[in-house]
Design a protein around this motif. Structure first.
Motif, PDB file in Angstrom:
ATOM      1  N   MET A   1       0.831  -1.204   0.000  1.00  0.00           N
ATOM      2  CA  MET A   1       0.000   0.000   0.000  1.00  0.00           C
ATOM      3  C   MET A   1       0.869   1.259   0.000  1.00  0.00           C
ATOM      4  SD  MET A   1      -3.148   1.115  -0.015  1.00  0.00           S
ATOM      5  CE  MET A   1      -4.112  -0.289   0.531  1.00  0.00           C
ATOM      6  N   ASP A   2       1.892   1.275   0.871  1.00  0.00           N
ATOM      7  CA  ASP A   2       2.761   2.457   0.962  1.00  0.00           C
ATOM      8  C   ASP A   2       3.577   2.660  -0.301  1.00  0.00           C
ATOM      9  OD1 ASP A   2       1.832   3.017   3.471  1.00  0.00           O
ATOM     10  OD2 ASP A   2       3.445   1.971   4.518  1.00  0.00           O
ATOM     11  N   ALA A   3       3.816   1.563  -1.069  1.00  0.00           N
ATOM     12  CA  ALA A   3       4.611   1.668  -2.292  1.00  0.00           C
ATOM     13  C   ALA A   3       3.923   2.546  -3.336  1.00  0.00           C
ATOM     14  CB  ALA A   3       4.872   0.274  -2.863  1.00  0.00           C
ATOM     15  N   LYS A   4       2.609   2.673  -3.249  1.00  0.00           N
ATOM     16  CA  LYS A   4       1.844   3.465  -4.212  1.00  0.00           C
ATOM     17  C   LYS A   4       1.477   4.845  -3.667  1.00  0.00           C
ATOM     18  CE  LYS A   4       1.746   0.168  -7.272  1.00  0.00           C
ATOM     19  NZ  LYS A   4       2.481   0.287  -8.559  1.00  0.00           N
ATOM     20  N   LEU A   5       2.111   5.262  -2.579  1.00  0.00           N
ATOM     21  CA  LEU A   5       1.793   6.551  -1.970  1.00  0.00           C
ATOM     22  C   LEU A   5       2.002   7.693  -2.951  1.00  0.00           C
ATOM     23  CD1 LEU A   5       1.135   8.452   0.362  1.00  0.00           C
ATOM     24  CD2 LEU A   5       3.490   8.215   1.155  1.00  0.00           C
ATOM     25  N   GLY A   6       3.132   7.697  -3.647  1.00  0.00           N
ATOM     26  CA  GLY A   6       3.427   8.762  -4.606  1.00  0.00           C
ATOM     27  C   GLY A   6       2.394   8.832  -5.712  1.00  0.00           C
ATOM     28  N   MET A   7       1.931   7.666  -6.162  1.00  0.00           N
ATOM     29  CA  MET A   7       0.915   7.622  -7.216  1.00  0.00           C
ATOM     30  C   MET A   7      -0.400   8.220  -6.726  1.00  0.00           C
ATOM     31  SD  MET A   7      -0.623   4.298  -9.235  1.00  0.00           S
ATOM     32  CE  MET A   7       0.984   3.846  -9.916  1.00  0.00           C
ATOM     33  N   ARG A   8      -0.784   7.909  -5.482  1.00  0.00           N
ATOM     34  CA  ARG A   8      -2.037   8.446  -4.945  1.00  0.00           C
ATOM     35  C   ARG A   8      -1.977   9.967  -4.831  1.00  0.00           C
ATOM     36  NH1 ARG A   8      -1.491   3.685  -1.842  1.00  0.00           N
ATOM     37  NH2 ARG A   8      -0.714   4.745   0.016  1.00  0.00           N
ATOM     38  N   LEU A   9      -0.850  10.479  -4.367  1.00  0.00           N
ATOM     39  CA  LEU A   9      -0.704  11.932  -4.253  1.00  0.00           C
ATOM     40  C   LEU A   9      -0.719  12.595  -5.632  1.00  0.00           C
ATOM     41  CD1 LEU A   9       1.957  12.241  -1.406  1.00  0.00           C
ATOM     42  CD2 LEU A   9      -0.509  12.638  -1.266  1.00  0.00           C
ATOM     43  N   LYS A  10      -0.129  11.916  -6.624  1.00  0.00           N
ATOM     44  CA  LYS A  10      -0.132  12.460  -7.987  1.00  0.00           C
ATOM     45  C   LYS A  10      -1.559  12.581  -8.520  1.00  0.00           C
ATOM     46  CE  LYS A  10       1.478  11.467 -12.694  1.00  0.00           C
ATOM     47  NZ  LYS A  10       2.156  10.471 -13.570  1.00  0.00           N
ATOM     48  N   LYS A  11      -2.392  11.589  -8.249  1.00  0.00           N
ATOM     49  CA  LYS A  11      -3.773  11.638  -8.725  1.00  0.00           C
ATOM     50  C   LYS A  11      -4.557  12.751  -8.025  1.00  0.00           C
ATOM     51  CE  LYS A  11      -2.852   8.336 -11.405  1.00  0.00           C
ATOM     52  NZ  LYS A  11      -2.476   8.687 -12.797  1.00  0.00           N
ATOM     53  N   VAL A  12      -4.266  12.969  -6.753  1.00  0.00           N
ATOM     54  CA  VAL A  12      -4.911  14.063  -6.029  1.00  0.00           C
ATOM     55  C   VAL A  12      -4.502  15.401  -6.639  1.00  0.00           C
ATOM     56  CG1 VAL A  12      -5.075  15.255  -3.813  1.00  0.00           C
ATOM     57  CG2 VAL A  12      -5.158  12.760  -3.892  1.00  0.00           C
ATOM     58  N   GLU A  13      -3.229  15.543  -6.983  1.00  0.00           N
ATOM     59  CA  GLU A  13      -2.757  16.774  -7.623  1.00  0.00           C
ATOM     60  C   GLU A  13      -3.446  16.995  -8.962  1.00  0.00           C
ATOM     61  OE1 GLU A  13       1.430  16.132  -7.806  1.00  0.00           O
ATOM     62  OE2 GLU A  13       1.773  16.630  -5.691  1.00  0.00           O
ATOM     63  N   GLU A  14      -3.685  15.912  -9.715  1.00  0.00           N
ATOM     64  CA  GLU A  14      -4.388  16.031 -10.995  1.00  0.00           C
ATOM     65  C   GLU A  14      -5.829  16.494 -10.772  1.00  0.00           C
ATOM     66  OE1 GLU A  14      -4.017  12.206 -12.824  1.00  0.00           O
ATOM     67  OE2 GLU A  14      -1.883  12.437 -13.266  1.00  0.00           O
ATOM     68  N   LEU A  15      -6.453  16.005  -9.714  1.00  0.00           N
ATOM     69  CA  LEU A  15      -7.808  16.449  -9.381  1.00  0.00           C
ATOM     70  C   LEU A  15      -7.823  17.938  -9.056  1.00  0.00           C
ATOM     71  CD1 LEU A  15     -10.806  16.052  -8.570  1.00  0.00           C
ATOM     72  CD2 LEU A  15      -9.987  15.415  -6.282  1.00  0.00           C
ATOM     73  N   VAL A  16      -6.881  18.393  -8.235  1.00  0.00           N
ATOM     74  CA  VAL A  16      -6.815  19.809  -7.858  1.00  0.00           C
ATOM     75  C   VAL A  16      -6.602  20.676  -9.095  1.00  0.00           C
ATOM     76  CG1 VAL A  16      -5.461  21.530  -6.608  1.00  0.00           C
ATOM     77  CG2 VAL A  16      -6.040  19.361  -5.507  1.00  0.00           C
ATOM     78  N   ALA A  17      -5.717  20.225 -10.007  1.00  0.00           N
ATOM     79  CA  ALA A  17      -5.467  20.983 -11.236  1.00  0.00           C
ATOM     80  C   ALA A  17      -6.734  21.091 -12.081  1.00  0.00           C
ATOM     81  CB  ALA A  17      -4.350  20.311 -12.036  1.00  0.00           C
ATOM     82  N   PHE A  18      -7.508  20.012 -12.151  1.00  0.00           N
ATOM     83  CA  PHE A  18      -8.764  20.045 -12.909  1.00  0.00           C
ATOM     84  C   PHE A  18      -9.754  21.020 -12.279  1.00  0.00           C
ATOM     85  CE2 PHE A  18     -13.155  18.361 -12.822  1.00  0.00           C
ATOM     86  CZ  PHE A  18     -13.509  18.644 -14.138  1.00  0.00           C
ATOM     87  N   VAL A  19      -9.887  20.971 -10.963  1.00  0.00           N
ATOM     88  CA  VAL A  19     -10.839  21.850 -10.279  1.00  0.00           C
ATOM     89  C   VAL A  19     -10.444  23.311 -10.468  1.00  0.00           C
ATOM     90  CG1 VAL A  19     -11.817  22.487  -8.037  1.00  0.00           C
ATOM     91  CG2 VAL A  19     -11.469  20.085  -8.599  1.00  0.00           C
ATOM     92  N   ARG A  20      -9.137  23.597 -10.471  1.00  0.00           N
ATOM     93  CA  ARG A  20      -8.666  24.985 -10.650  1.00  0.00           C
ATOM     94  C   ARG A  20      -9.126  25.579 -11.972  1.00  0.00           C
ATOM     95  NH1 ARG A  20      -5.340  27.122  -7.063  1.00  0.00           N
ATOM     96  NH2 ARG A  20      -4.023  25.747  -5.794  1.00  0.00           N
TER      97      ARG A  20
END
Length: 355
Positions: A1-20
């Motif tokens: 689970m922790d191995a994919k931490l960076g990927m999860r944060l990247k997807k959250v950043e993509e969501l924030v960029a879309f909302v902006r």
């Protein structure tokens, strides 16, 4: 689970960029696309959808109708004589949309096999396993496995985020309190990390209260009685359950039981600040992900992503309802099915507060 931490944060950043870059956001659809891309990146090393494309909407529609037909009342359940006749057209409708989803996954698998490209991801591992001598795993079998994973990992999380945002926008004082906790803790941070969630008790309480009022699976996955037994209802009367009976656990009703919860129909996150309820199903007053061996295997990932998506939306943006809708006028009706979506999707206007 922790191995994919960076990927999860990247997807959250993509969501924030879309909302902006959006003037109005359909919260449920945005969260769904985020989860769809997270799972597809984990399994296929690729994004399946873009926020501005129709694919995510079409995928969600196929998924929603499949779950809707699976959770619909079937006359054959009450009159077995109709079991072999699709009187309501449920099997036909469900089969059509289910086949569309299976085709999507089969095409992805077939393209990977034909390209002979190696990405060392979950899909590669399954293809290699299917090509071993005496393996019974087929392309269709792999596609059905992915269907199960995407059903449990996309719709439930996006539905929870949409309901949480709906309840907060409907209760501006709770929204202000949640954002106050977030912003006081975050300082100059643009995104809350997973390790920070445990330090945000009110946000955790918001999620738990949302799970109480709007459990992702109101009747859970059906169970079957292994033996006949009786249930003593407060020493007043007995329920007799025959062997092999199908049992549906109504966690929606449990979460709104006035004998268990004070003001059960009100959104009061503070109630969870006073009680040590967790999500592991140890207390039968609150077990939105089930309990024991049949509890949801995706609970850990789902819990993390609901918190990450919700905090990213609340930390980076202020929100208001479109068309001058007042908080008390938000439509709170839901759609009955295997999951409980809002009948009318939540649309809200984001106001960026950080660059």
């Amino acid at each position: 689970m922790d191995a994919k931490l960076g990927m999860r944060l990247k997807k959250v950043e993509e969501l924030v960029a879309f909302v902006r870059r959006s003037s109005v956001v359909k919260i449920g659809d945005a969260a769904f696309t985020t989860m769809l891309n997270l799972l597809s990146d984990m399994f296929f090393s690729m994004n399946l959808a873009h926020y501005d494309s129709n694919f995510s909407r079409e995928f969600k529609d196929h998924l929603r109708i499949t779950l809707e037909t699976a959770g619909s009342r079937n006359i054959a359940d009450y009159f077995p004589i109709f079991r072999f006749v699709d009187v309501q057209g449920l099997r036909r409708r469900g089969r059509f949309h289910l086949s569309r989803l299976i085709c999507i996954f089969e095409e992805i698998i077939q393209r990977r096999i034909e390209s002979k490209e190696t990405k060392n991801d979950f899909l590669d591992a399954l293809i290699n396993l299917s090509q071993e001598t005496h393996s019974t795993l087929t392309i269709n079998g792999i596609a059905h496995l992915f269907l199960d994973l995407f059903i449990t990992g996309t719709d439930t999380v996006s539905t929870m985020v949409e309901w949480a945002m709906t309840e907060l926008l409907r209760n501006p004082d709770k929204l202000k309190k949640a954002q106050g906790e977030l912003r006081a803790f975050a300082g100059n941070k643009l995104i809350i990390e997973e390790s920070d969630i445990s330090k945000l008790p009110y946000i955790q309480s918001v999620v738990k209260e949302t799970l109480r009022l709007h459990p992702p699976s109101p009747f859970m996955v059906p169970h079957k009685a292994e033996a006949e037994f009786e249930i003593d209802m407060e020493e007043k009367y007995l329920f007799w359950i025959p062997k092999d009976a199908q049992i549906l656990v109504n966690v929606w009703a449990i979460g709104r039981d006035p004998k268990v919860w004070e003001d059960p129909d009100l959104f009061i996150p503070e109630r969870f600040l006073k009680n040590e309820f967790d999500l592991n199903g140890q207390d039968f007053r609150f077990f939105p992900f089930g309990s024991g061996r049949r509890s949801c295997p995706g609970m850990v990932l789902g819990d993390k992503m609901v918190h990450l998506l919700l905090t990213s939306l609340l930390l980076t943006f202020d929100w208001k309802l479109e068309n001058g809708i007042k908080p008390q006028d938000i439509d709170m009706n839901d759609k009955f099915g295997m999951s409980m979506e809002k009948a009318i999707p939540l649309r809200a206007i984001p106001i960026p507060i950080k660059s």
